[in-house]
Design a protein around this motif. Structure first.
Motif, PDB file in Angstrom:
ATOM      1  N   UNK A 291      66.365 117.128 -19.167  1.00 53.47           N
ATOM      2  CA  UNK A 291      65.292 117.091 -19.879  1.00 53.47           C
ATOM      3  C   UNK A 291      65.478 116.192 -20.834  1.00 53.47           C
ATOM      4  N   UNK A 292      64.525 115.416 -20.972  1.00 54.01           N
ATOM      5  CA  UNK A 292      63.906 114.815 -22.455  1.00 54.01           C
ATOM      6  C   UNK A 292      64.148 115.028 -23.934  1.00 54.01           C
ATOM      7  N   UNK A 293      64.840 113.540 -24.135  1.00 56.30           N
ATOM      8  CA  UNK A 293      65.127 114.071 -25.733  1.00 56.30           C
ATOM      9  C   UNK A 293      64.172 114.393 -26.400  1.00 56.30           C
ATOM     10  N   UNK A 294      62.785 114.001 -26.518  1.00 57.34           N
ATOM     11  CA  UNK A 294      61.802 114.927 -26.997  1.00 57.34           C
ATOM     12  C   UNK A 294      60.520 114.840 -25.739  1.00 57.34           C
ATOM     13  N   UNK A 295      59.629 115.410 -26.263  1.00 52.90           N
ATOM     14  CA  UNK A 295      58.702 115.763 -25.214  1.00 52.90           C
ATOM     15  C   UNK A 295      57.735 116.491 -25.603  1.00 52.90           C
ATOM     16  N   UNK A 296      56.512 116.803 -24.987  1.00 52.69           N
ATOM     17  CA  UNK A 296      55.196 117.428 -25.124  1.00 52.69           C
ATOM     18  C   UNK A 296      55.780 118.739 -26.054  1.00 52.69           C
ATOM     19  N   UNK A 297      54.750 119.334 -26.823  1.00 51.00           N
ATOM     20  CA  UNK A 297      55.845 120.604 -27.246  1.00 51.00           C
ATOM     21  C   UNK A 297      55.279 121.671 -26.265  1.00 51.00           C
ATOM     22  N   UNK A 298      53.951 120.758 -25.477  1.00 46.45           N
ATOM     23  CA  UNK A 298      53.612 122.145 -24.238  1.00 46.45           C
ATOM     24  C   UNK A 298      54.762 122.050 -22.805  1.00 46.45           C
ATOM     25  N   UNK A 299      54.699 120.638 -23.157  1.00 41.34           N
ATOM     26  CA  UNK A 299      56.195 120.974 -22.062  1.00 41.34           C
ATOM     27  C   UNK A 299      57.247 121.683 -21.838  1.00 41.34           C
ATOM     28  N   UNK A 300      57.384 121.555 -23.371  1.00 43.39           N
ATOM     29  CA  UNK A 300      58.571 122.096 -23.376  1.00 43.39           C
ATOM     30  C   UNK A 300      58.806 123.438 -23.600  1.00 43.39           C
ATOM     31  N   UNK A 301      57.457 124.367 -24.281  1.00 40.77           N
ATOM     32  CA  UNK A 301      57.517 125.384 -24.657  1.00 40.77           C
ATOM     33  C   UNK A 301      56.864 126.401 -23.466  1.00 40.77           C
TER      34      UNK A 301
ATOM     35  N   UNK B 235      30.391 115.025 -21.543  1.00 41.43           N
ATOM     36  CA  UNK B 235      31.783 115.478 -21.742  1.00 41.43           C
ATOM     37  C   UNK B 235      32.499 114.828 -20.487  1.00 41.43           C
ATOM     38  N   UNK B 236      31.969 114.659 -19.430  1.00 43.40           N
ATOM     39  CA  UNK B 236      32.575 114.472 -18.086  1.00 43.40           C
ATOM     40  C   UNK B 236      33.358 112.794 -18.758  1.00 43.40           C
ATOM     41  N   UNK B 237      32.089 112.265 -18.906  1.00 36.26           N
ATOM     42  CA  UNK B 237      32.221 110.997 -19.541  1.00 36.26           C
ATOM     43  C   UNK B 237      33.363 110.629 -20.864  1.00 36.26           C
ATOM     44  N   UNK B 238      33.479 111.535 -21.480  1.00 31.76           N
ATOM     45  CA  UNK B 238      34.441 111.385 -22.092  1.00 31.76           C
ATOM     46  C   UNK B 238      35.261 111.527 -21.981  1.00 31.76           C
ATOM     47  N   UNK B 239      35.936 113.269 -21.798  1.00 32.97           N
ATOM     48  CA  UNK B 239      37.274 113.100 -21.026  1.00 32.97           C
ATOM     49  C   UNK B 239      37.999 112.698 -20.223  1.00 32.97           C
ATOM     50  N   UNK B 240      37.308 111.419 -19.166  1.00 30.66           N
ATOM     51  CA  UNK B 240      38.036 110.406 -18.457  1.00 30.66           C
ATOM     52  C   UNK B 240      37.922 109.825 -19.661  1.00 30.66           C
ATOM     53  N   UNK B 241      36.886 109.024 -20.735  1.00 28.48           N
ATOM     54  CA  UNK B 241      37.294 108.243 -21.539  1.00 28.48           C
ATOM     55  C   UNK B 241      38.454 108.137 -22.450  1.00 28.48           C
ATOM     56  N   UNK B 242      38.662 109.472 -22.889  1.00 22.55           N
ATOM     57  CA  UNK B 242      39.690 109.900 -23.550  1.00 22.55           C
ATOM     58  C   UNK B 242      40.626 109.201 -23.312  1.00 22.55           C
ATOM     59  N   UNK B 243      41.350 109.931 -21.966  1.00 24.90           N
ATOM     60  CA  UNK B 243      42.221 110.076 -21.270  1.00 24.90           C
ATOM     61  C   UNK B 243      42.422 108.438 -20.650  1.00 24.90           C
ATOM     62  N   UNK B 244      41.480 108.196 -19.937  1.00 28.32           N
ATOM     63  CA  UNK B 244      41.525 106.254 -20.227  1.00 28.32           C
ATOM     64  C   UNK B 244      42.368 105.424 -21.806  1.00 28.32           C
ATOM     65  N   UNK B 245      41.661 105.692 -22.719  1.00 32.97           N
ATOM     66  CA  UNK B 245      42.232 105.430 -23.859  1.00 32.97           C
ATOM     67  C   UNK B 245      43.537 105.487 -24.449  1.00 32.97           C
ATOM     68  N   UNK B 246      43.635 107.267 -24.097  1.00 32.61           N
ATOM     69  CA  UNK B 246      44.727 106.895 -24.765  1.00 32.61           C
ATOM     70  C   UNK B 246      46.106 106.239 -24.078  1.00 32.61           C
ATOM     71  N   UNK B 247      45.686 106.593 -22.546  1.00 35.63           N
ATOM     72  CA  UNK B 247      46.813 105.564 -21.373  1.00 35.63           C
ATOM     73  C   UNK B 247      47.205 104.419 -21.834  1.00 35.63           C
ATOM     74  N   UNK B 248      45.657 103.671 -21.956  1.00 32.90           N
ATOM     75  CA  UNK B 248      46.477 102.268 -22.251  1.00 32.90           C
ATOM     76  C   UNK B 248      46.762 101.604 -23.359  1.00 32.90           C
TER      77      UNK B 248
ATOM     78  N   UNK C 165      49.124 114.937 -22.952  1.00 32.20           N
ATOM     79  CA  UNK C 165      48.901 115.670 -22.558  1.00 32.20           C
ATOM     80  C   UNK C 165      48.419 116.947 -22.507  1.00 32.20           C
ATOM     81  N   UNK C 166      49.175 117.151 -24.252  1.00 35.14           N
ATOM     82  CA  UNK C 166      47.561 118.801 -25.239  1.00 35.14           C
ATOM     83  C   UNK C 166      46.527 118.854 -24.906  1.00 35.14           C
ATOM     84  N   UNK C 167      46.228 117.169 -24.642  1.00 36.44           N
ATOM     85  CA  UNK C 167      44.613 117.211 -24.167  1.00 36.44           C
ATOM     86  C   UNK C 167      43.318 117.491 -22.766  1.00 36.44           C
ATOM     87  N   UNK C 168      44.416 117.360 -22.049  1.00 38.95           N
ATOM     88  CA  UNK C 168      44.432 118.014 -20.936  1.00 38.95           C
ATOM     89  C   UNK C 168      44.559 118.884 -20.090  1.00 38.95           C
TER      90      UNK C 168
END
Length: 331
Positions: free
Chosen positions: A14-24, A137-150, A252-255
């Motif tokens: 377990x990570x000390x802190x993680x996304x609430x979706x993962x934890x719960x 919407x597909x373009x926006x989802x891919x762009x936002x995911x890329x932006x978040x992780x970059x 994670x929550x976005x996905x």
């Protein structure tokens, strides 16, 4: 075969802190699956990573079918895919079988899964309705995911560099102070490198820790933020007790909002995918802007602290050099 207990899995993976979706919503199931997998099989982390991608492709195929039954199936498969994605890292940590290649594979497959599922989900809806908004919407989802992780990777890299530079100057200043005191005949003991890590209160957040009489680089980089938002510490500590990180709407929550909540909502209410996905994207961007603002404040703290430490080191160098010259003259 191994004999790992559920407590072993929790303590070691377990990570000390993680996304609430993962934890719960993921860890309670993933921990039990990890215990079974580690004790009863020879499945490797990389095999789980590949399995996660395969389930993700199954989710994409279901999304492409576009009917409400397949949207439900796609959401279920995506959740199971993410569960396997969490399991690979846990197995690696539990058995000590992680690798650099495995980390790379996990990251790349995550991005591939998001890309394919976004195209399949929105493309399926476009084929069923003819509404071009789903293409955007597909373009926006891919762009936002890329932006978040970059953004996350770049901020992590720059923060690590800032901390390393501050730590280097702190340690140099400490050694110079030690030499200065000893030259004056004072007793002085250096802080042991191991003690530097273990000495702080283990219950404290890394951002709050103090070594000797000075804050850690992590704490220095949070000074401006905590001065402006002192209430944040209380919220963070409450969430941390439940292993939940304050970044409540992360990638994670976005996905999960796009590929689980939105399809489930669309199975009940036609046309719900874009509004739910937009809400998830807005939540993530709000938190991303907050993180960027926090990072900007950290950069200002870094600049001020760097100047102070550089001046301190320069002064100490001059004092030690003068002491050495005086000692040489006396001889």
């Amino acid at each position: 075969m191994s004999n790992f207990t559920l407590d072993d899995v929790r303590e070691r993976t377990y990570k000390a802190r993680d996304a609430w979706w993962t934890v719960l919503l993921v860890d309670p199931l993933a921990a039990r699956l990890v215990r079974f997998t580690a004790n009863r099989t020879n499945v490797t982390p990389n095999q789980l990573t590949v399995g996660s991608l395969i389930l993700g492709l199954g989710a994409a195929a279901s999304f492409a079918a576009a009917s409400w039954q397949y949207l439900l199936l796609g959401a279920l498969l995506y959740h199971l895919s993410f569960t396997l994605d969490c399991m690979d890292g846990k197995i690696a940590r539990l058995k000590g079988t992680g690798s650099v290649f495995g980390a790379w594979l996990d990251y790349i497959f995550d991005r591939v899964r998001v890309l394919i599922c976004a195209i399949a989900l929105m493309g399926g809806q476009y084929a069923a309705t003819g509404n071009v908004a789903y293409i955007w919407a597909a373009v926006a989802v891919v762009f936002l995911d890329m932006l978040r992780y970059m953004d996350a990777l770049e901020i992590y890299k720059v923060r690590s560099q800032m901390r390393a530079q501050l730590r280097k100057l702190q340690e140099e200043a400490e050694l110079l102070e030690l030499a200065h005191r000893r030259a004056n005949g004072e007793e002085a003991t250096a802080i042991d490198p191991v003690d530097r890590i273990l000495r702080p209160d283990p219950e404290a957040d890394m951002e709050d820790q103090v070594i000797g009489d000075q804050p850690t680089p992590a704490a220095i980089l949070q000074e401006g933020f905590y001065q402006k938002f002192p209430w944040y510490i209380r919220i963070r500590n409450v969430l941390t007790r439940g292993r939940i990180r304050p970044h409540l709407v992360s990638g994670i929550e976005f996905q999960m909002g796009v590929f689980i909540v939105a399809p489930l909502a669309a199975a009940a209410v036609a046309g719900a995918i874009i509004p739910v996905a937009a809400l998830a994207g807005a939540g993530m961007m709000a938190f991303e802007l907050f993180i960027i603002y926090k990072f900007w404040l950290s950069s200002r703290d870094y600049g001020r602290s760097l100047i102070k430490l550089e001046r301190k080191v320069a002064d100490l160098r001059a004092e030690v050099a003068q002491q050495q010259l005086t000692a040489a003259d006396s001889v």
